[in-house]
Design a protein around this motif. Sequence first.
Motif, PDB file in Angstrom:
ATOM      1  N   VAL A  16      -9.577  71.988  50.964  1.00 30.34           N
ATOM      2  CA  VAL A  16      -9.913  72.515  49.643  1.00 30.34           C
ATOM      3  C   VAL A  16     -10.151  74.011  49.790  1.00 30.34           C
ATOM      4  CG1 VAL A  16     -11.635  72.431  47.797  1.00 30.34           C
ATOM      5  CG2 VAL A  16     -10.909  70.327  48.925  1.00 30.34           C
ATOM      6  N   GLY A  17      -9.602  74.798  48.862  1.00 29.68           N
ATOM      7  CA  GLY A  17      -9.806  76.245  48.889  1.00 29.68           C
ATOM      8  C   GLY A  17     -11.267  76.613  48.763  1.00 29.68           C
ATOM      9  N   LYS A  18     -11.639  77.781  49.274  1.00 27.54           N
ATOM     10  CA  LYS A  18     -13.046  78.188  49.247  1.00 27.54           C
ATOM     11  C   LYS A  18     -13.481  78.759  47.907  1.00 27.54           C
ATOM     12  CE  LYS A  18     -12.373  82.745  51.183  1.00 27.54           C
ATOM     13  NZ  LYS A  18     -13.227  83.862  51.370  1.00 27.54           N
ATOM     14  N   ASP A  19     -12.539  79.242  47.100  1.00 29.48           N
ATOM     15  CA  ASP A  19     -12.889  79.830  45.811  1.00 29.48           C
ATOM     16  C   ASP A  19     -12.587  78.853  44.684  1.00 29.48           C
ATOM     17  OD1 ASP A  19     -13.691  82.280  46.937  1.00 29.48           O
ATOM     18  OD2 ASP A  19     -11.616  82.962  47.005  1.00 29.48           O
ATOM     19  N   GLY A  20     -13.607  78.564  43.872  1.00 25.03           N
ATOM     20  CA  GLY A  20     -13.438  77.675  42.732  1.00 25.03           C
ATOM     21  C   GLY A  20     -13.451  78.445  41.425  1.00 25.03           C
ATOM     22  N   PHE A  21     -12.979  77.792  40.374  1.00 21.10           N
ATOM     23  CA  PHE A  21     -12.871  78.410  39.060  1.00 21.10           C
ATOM     24  C   PHE A  21     -13.424  77.469  38.013  1.00 21.10           C
ATOM     25  CE2 PHE A  21      -9.643  79.956  41.868  1.00 21.10           C
ATOM     26  CZ  PHE A  21      -9.645  81.328  41.657  1.00 21.10           C
ATOM     27  N   SER A  22     -14.209  77.995  37.072  1.00 19.67           N
ATOM     28  CA  SER A  22     -14.760  77.153  36.011  1.00 19.67           C
ATOM     29  C   SER A  22     -14.475  77.715  34.624  1.00 19.67           C
ATOM     30  CB  SER A  22     -16.264  76.965  36.214  1.00 19.67           C
ATOM     31  OG  SER A  22     -16.916  78.212  36.288  1.00 19.67           O
ATOM     32  N   SER A  23     -13.523  78.640  34.540  1.00 21.76           N
ATOM     33  CA  SER A  23     -13.098  79.158  33.244  1.00 21.76           C
ATOM     34  C   SER A  23     -11.807  79.953  33.446  1.00 21.76           C
ATOM     35  CB  SER A  23     -14.172  80.066  32.626  1.00 21.76           C
ATOM     36  OG  SER A  23     -14.346  81.215  33.421  1.00 21.76           O
ATOM     37  N   GLY A  24     -11.154  80.246  32.337  1.00 18.38           N
ATOM     38  CA  GLY A  24      -9.975  81.092  32.373  1.00 18.38           C
ATOM     39  C   GLY A  24      -8.766  80.432  33.003  1.00 18.38           C
ATOM     40  N   CYS A  25      -7.868  81.278  33.502  1.00 23.68           N
ATOM     41  CA  CYS A  25      -6.629  80.816  34.122  1.00 23.68           C
ATOM     42  C   CYS A  25      -6.594  81.271  35.567  1.00 23.68           C
ATOM     43  CB  CYS A  25      -5.420  81.403  33.395  1.00 23.68           C
ATOM     44  SG  CYS A  25      -5.284  80.922  31.663  1.00 23.68           S
ATOM     45  N   PHE A  26      -5.979  80.474  36.416  1.00 22.10           N
ATOM     46  CA  PHE A  26      -5.718  80.919  37.777  1.00 22.10           C
ATOM     47  C   PHE A  26      -4.399  80.341  38.257  1.00 22.10           C
ATOM     48  CE2 PHE A  26      -8.286  77.124  38.430  1.00 22.10           C
ATOM     49  CZ  PHE A  26      -7.762  76.503  39.561  1.00 22.10           C
ATOM     50  N   TYR A  27      -3.868  80.978  39.282  1.00 18.55           N
ATOM     51  CA  TYR A  27      -2.536  80.639  39.773  1.00 18.55           C
ATOM     52  C   TYR A  27      -2.493  80.831  41.277  1.00 18.55           C
ATOM     53  CZ  TYR A  27       2.545  81.063  40.452  1.00 18.55           C
ATOM     54  OH  TYR A  27       3.837  80.894  40.882  1.00 18.55           O
ATOM     55  N   PHE A  28      -1.777  79.953  41.963  1.00 19.31           N
ATOM     56  CA  PHE A  28      -1.516  80.141  43.381  1.00 19.31           C
ATOM     57  C   PHE A  28      -0.180  79.496  43.726  1.00 19.31           C
ATOM     58  CE2 PHE A  28      -3.900  76.214  43.052  1.00 19.31           C
ATOM     59  CZ  PHE A  28      -3.347  75.357  43.993  1.00 19.31           C
ATOM     60  N   GLU A  29       0.388  79.927  44.848  1.00 20.84           N
ATOM     61  CA  GLU A  29       1.662  79.387  45.308  1.00 20.84           C
ATOM     62  C   GLU A  29       1.495  78.830  46.713  1.00 20.84           C
ATOM     63  OE1 GLU A  29       4.660  82.440  45.023  1.00 20.84           O
ATOM     64  OE2 GLU A  29       4.495  82.526  42.834  1.00 20.84           O
ATOM     65  N   VAL A  30       2.223  77.750  46.988  1.00 20.53           N
ATOM     66  CA  VAL A  30       2.179  77.115  48.296  1.00 20.53           C
ATOM     67  C   VAL A  30       3.601  77.002  48.830  1.00 20.53           C
ATOM     68  CG1 VAL A  30       1.479  75.085  49.620  1.00 20.53           C
ATOM     69  CG2 VAL A  30       0.140  75.782  47.615  1.00 20.53           C
ATOM     70  N   GLN A  31       3.809  77.519  50.037  1.00 23.27           N
ATOM     71  CA  GLN A  31       5.104  77.368  50.699  1.00 23.27           C
ATOM     72  C   GLN A  31       5.149  75.976  51.324  1.00 23.27           C
ATOM     73  OE1 GLN A  31       6.693  80.601  53.156  1.00 23.27           O
ATOM     74  NE2 GLN A  31       7.028  79.039  54.732  1.00 23.27           N
ATOM     75  N   VAL A  32       6.110  75.166  50.898  1.00 19.66           N
ATOM     76  CA  VAL A  32       6.262  73.793  51.384  1.00 19.66           C
ATOM     77  C   VAL A  32       7.541  73.628  52.204  1.00 19.66           C
ATOM     78  CG1 VAL A  32       4.887  72.816  49.504  1.00 19.66           C
ATOM     79  CG2 VAL A  32       7.358  73.060  49.218  1.00 19.66           C
ATOM     80  N   LYS A  33       8.254  74.725  52.405  1.00 19.12           N
ATOM     81  CA  LYS A  33       9.543  74.753  53.105  1.00 19.12           C
ATOM     82  C   LYS A  33       9.467  74.004  54.439  1.00 19.12           C
ATOM     83  CE  LYS A  33      12.701  78.243  54.905  1.00 19.12           C
ATOM     84  NZ  LYS A  33      12.904  79.677  55.050  1.00 19.12           N
ATOM     85  N   GLU A  34      10.409  73.094  54.628  1.00 19.21           N
ATOM     86  CA  GLU A  34      10.584  72.311  55.851  1.00 19.21           C
ATOM     87  C   GLU A  34       9.512  71.253  56.091  1.00 19.21           C
ATOM     88  OE1 GLU A  34      11.387  74.818  59.207  1.00 19.21           O
ATOM     89  OE2 GLU A  34      12.834  76.011  58.087  1.00 19.21           O
ATOM     90  N   GLN A  35       8.502  71.138  55.254  1.00 23.18           N
ATOM     91  CA  GLN A  35       7.499  70.091  55.414  1.00 23.18           C
ATOM     92  C   GLN A  35       7.969  68.841  54.676  1.00 23.18           C
ATOM     93  OE1 GLN A  35       5.295  67.814  56.655  1.00 23.18           O
ATOM     94  NE2 GLN A  35       4.433  69.713  57.446  1.00 23.18           N
TER      95      GLN A  35
END
Length: 146
Positions: A16-35
């Motif tokens: 689990v990521g260390k930074d949480g969000f309880s309002s607004g919008c957030f975005y992240f990307e995950v490289q899944v290549k070859e997995q």
Amino acid sequence: MKGNGKDRFDEYLGVVGKDGFSSGCFYFEVQVKEQTKWDLGVTRESAKRGGIVLSPDDGYWIVRKRDGEYRARDSSDYSLSLSVNPQRVGVFVDYEKGLVCFNDVESKSHIYSYTDQCFNEKLYPFVCLGYWRNGNSTPLIICDDY
């Protein structure tokens, strides 16, 4: 990874990521290549780490890849028909609208969306290499270059 031993997963190879969000919008990307096995999305702060199904009922909004198939689980299990295998997956969350949206970054195509969800505590990024074990040593990488 956030927290201590009580935050560790029993069966899943997840973090689990260390930074949480309880309002607004957030975005992240995950490289899944070859997995070959992965789960990714968001989880709520109080979600249990053991004896769970990765679904909104247990506090997980995810898409997954297993045995070459892509799936999501809302009120039931959905098979996702993708035209290409994603190399990088974008996860967009609008907390107030109750939206978690997954996109293939390179093809700019929609993968799946959870809509009309009710969030009432912090949400954290979640990535996982499957259940119990994964023989593929390719890492999942949360990207910071988008």
